[in-house]
Design a protein around this motif. Structure first.
Motif, PDB file in Angstrom:
ATOM      1  N   GLU A  58      75.384  70.642  12.482  1.00 46.34           N
ATOM      2  CA  GLU A  58      75.120  71.924  13.227  1.00 46.34           C
ATOM      3  C   GLU A  58      76.169  72.570  14.203  1.00 46.34           C
ATOM      4  O   GLU A  58      76.000  73.481  14.535  1.00 46.34           O
ATOM      5  CB  GLU A  58      73.887  72.260  13.700  1.00 46.34           C
ATOM      6  N   ASN A  59      77.369  71.803  14.001  1.00 41.86           N
ATOM      7  CA  ASN A  59      78.360  71.949  14.885  1.00 41.86           C
ATOM      8  C   ASN A  59      78.082  72.324  16.442  1.00 41.86           C
ATOM      9  O   ASN A  59      78.813  72.812  17.059  1.00 41.86           O
ATOM     10  CB  ASN A  59      79.289  73.241  14.404  1.00 41.86           C
ATOM     11  N   ARG A  60      77.048  71.599  16.804  1.00 43.38           N
ATOM     12  CA  ARG A  60      76.823  71.403  18.196  1.00 43.38           C
ATOM     13  C   ARG A  60      77.302  70.094  18.821  1.00 43.38           C
ATOM     14  O   ARG A  60      76.689  69.329  18.963  1.00 43.38           O
ATOM     15  CB  ARG A  60      75.291  71.583  18.506  1.00 43.38           C
ATOM     16  N   THR A  61      78.757  70.337  18.878  1.00 45.61           N
ATOM     17  CA  THR A  61      79.390  68.881  19.190  1.00 45.61           C
ATOM     18  C   THR A  61      79.115  68.207  20.496  1.00 45.61           C
ATOM     19  O   THR A  61      79.080  67.173  20.730  1.00 45.61           O
ATOM     20  CB  THR A  61      81.011  69.115  18.912  1.00 45.61           C
ATOM     21  N   SER A  62      79.066  69.187  21.513  1.00 42.55           N
ATOM     22  CA  SER A  62      79.029  68.759  22.846  1.00 42.55           C
ATOM     23  C   SER A  62      77.537  68.117  23.199  1.00 42.55           C
ATOM     24  O   SER A  62      77.448  67.110  23.611  1.00 42.55           O
ATOM     25  CB  SER A  62      79.206  70.132  23.900  1.00 42.55           C
ATOM     26  N   GLU A  63      76.744  68.783  22.494  1.00 46.11           N
ATOM     27  CA  GLU A  63      75.298  68.173  22.726  1.00 46.11           C
ATOM     28  C   GLU A  63      75.257  66.602  22.022  1.00 46.11           C
ATOM     29  O   GLU A  63      74.604  65.617  22.409  1.00 46.11           O
ATOM     30  CB  GLU A  63      74.231  68.903  21.942  1.00 46.11           C
ATOM     31  N   ALA A  64      75.988  66.922  20.878  1.00 45.51           N
ATOM     32  CA  ALA A  64      76.046  65.515  20.015  1.00 45.51           C
ATOM     33  C   ALA A  64      76.698  64.363  20.709  1.00 45.51           C
ATOM     34  O   ALA A  64      76.346  63.051  20.629  1.00 45.51           O
ATOM     35  CB  ALA A  64      76.474  65.760  18.644  1.00 45.51           C
TER      36      ALA A  64
END
Lengths: 138, 159
Positions: A58-64
């Protein structure tokens, strides 16, 4: 027979072809694989890594990235405890096997004695009365 | 009732057998490891697969891990045809068109939704789903030899 024009066919994936963030997850997975092979419960870390893969998609890279970093941190802490875990596992296994192996001889030794005690306890109020000498009254 | 020697011997034999079974169940064993992949319809059941595609194909892929430890698995979708399918030894020599990685503990499974769009028409197109596993010791993805496929006809007018 109609010749298939396969080379002309193409599929477009709705999702990206390359799994985003996979390299970071792989690094964390290597730690989990080592711990799991030793029998350590890593179900919590597995769930978090799967969540991280979803977040990368989901392109939520920082959370991942934060999730993966947390998994790596926890896994490294577990890795430090691995010798103690291994020792406790083998000691527990050895104690269980020893207890089970000791059961038959203990049973053979103790059961007749306990049975005799129970037998005597159940008849503790019985009275023994002499009814006379053998052959008396003839 | 008096406990005679014969009764005691029989009881001891029963306890010995139970003890042996208990020890055997405690000793760690290494059962035959395996992974599994299966193709399900959009509703997540076997059957009811789409045959004629004029729109995005929606399926579900079931994967299961019984390797005895945690595994990182990847489902890779490729395009094949009749007579052009992977084998248990070699994957299909075709570029992946879709892939999805999942991490599963021992005994766990997952059902992964798949959505693909076929751009051009064709008959008997094989949608091939291969199962790959990450080998941590080699640091690479390894083909597990497990795969499944679905033949579809793609009509003109697909988006």
């Amino acid at each position: 027979m109609r010749r298939l024009a396969l080379p002309a066919l193409a599929l477009l994936a709705c999702a990206a072809l390359a799994q985003p963030g996979e390299e970071r997850v792989v690094q964390a997975f290597k730690l989990l694989a080592q711990l799991s092979a030793e029998g350590v419960d890593v179900s919590s870390q597995v769930a978090r890594l799967n969540r991280a893969l979803e977040l990368y998609r989901e392109n939520r890279t920082s959370e991942a990235d934060a999730l993966v970093a947390g998994v790596v941190r926890d896994s490294e802490a577990l890795e430090l405890q691995l010798p103690y875990y291994r020792l406790a596992r083998w000691v527990g296994l050895g104690a269980s096997v020893a207890a089970l192996a000791a059961a038959p001889p203990l049973f053979y030794y103790l059961f007749p004695r306990l049975y005799a005690l129970a037998w005597a306890y159940a008849r503790r109020r019985w009275l023994v009365r002499r009814v006379g000498r053998r052959g008396a009254g003839r | 009732m008096v406990l005679d020697d014969e009764v005691l011997a029989v009881l001891t034999a029963i306890v010995t057998v139970a003890s042996a079974i208990g020890i055997a169940s405690l000793i760690p064993r290494n059962p035959e490891p395996f992974v599994a992949i299966g193709l399900l319809s959009e509703r997540g059941v076997i059957g009811g697969y789409p045959r004629l595609l004029g729109e995005p194909v929606r399926l579900r892929v079931f994967v299961a891990n019984h390797l005895g430890e945690v595994a990182m698995l990847k489902v890779v979708a490729k395009l094949g045809a009749r007579g052009r399918l992977p084998t248990s030894e070699a994957p299909l020599d075709a570029p992946p068109v879709w892939e999805r990685a999942v991490i599963l503990g021992h005994g766990q499974n997952a059902t992964i939704p798949v959505q693909l769009v076929v751009e051009r028409e064709g008959l008997n197109v094989a949608l091939v789903f291969e199962l790959w596993a990450y080998d941590a010791s080699r640091g690479a993805w390894v083909y597990t030899g497990r795969w499944c496929h679905l033949y579809v006809n793609v009509t003109r007018g697909a988006p």
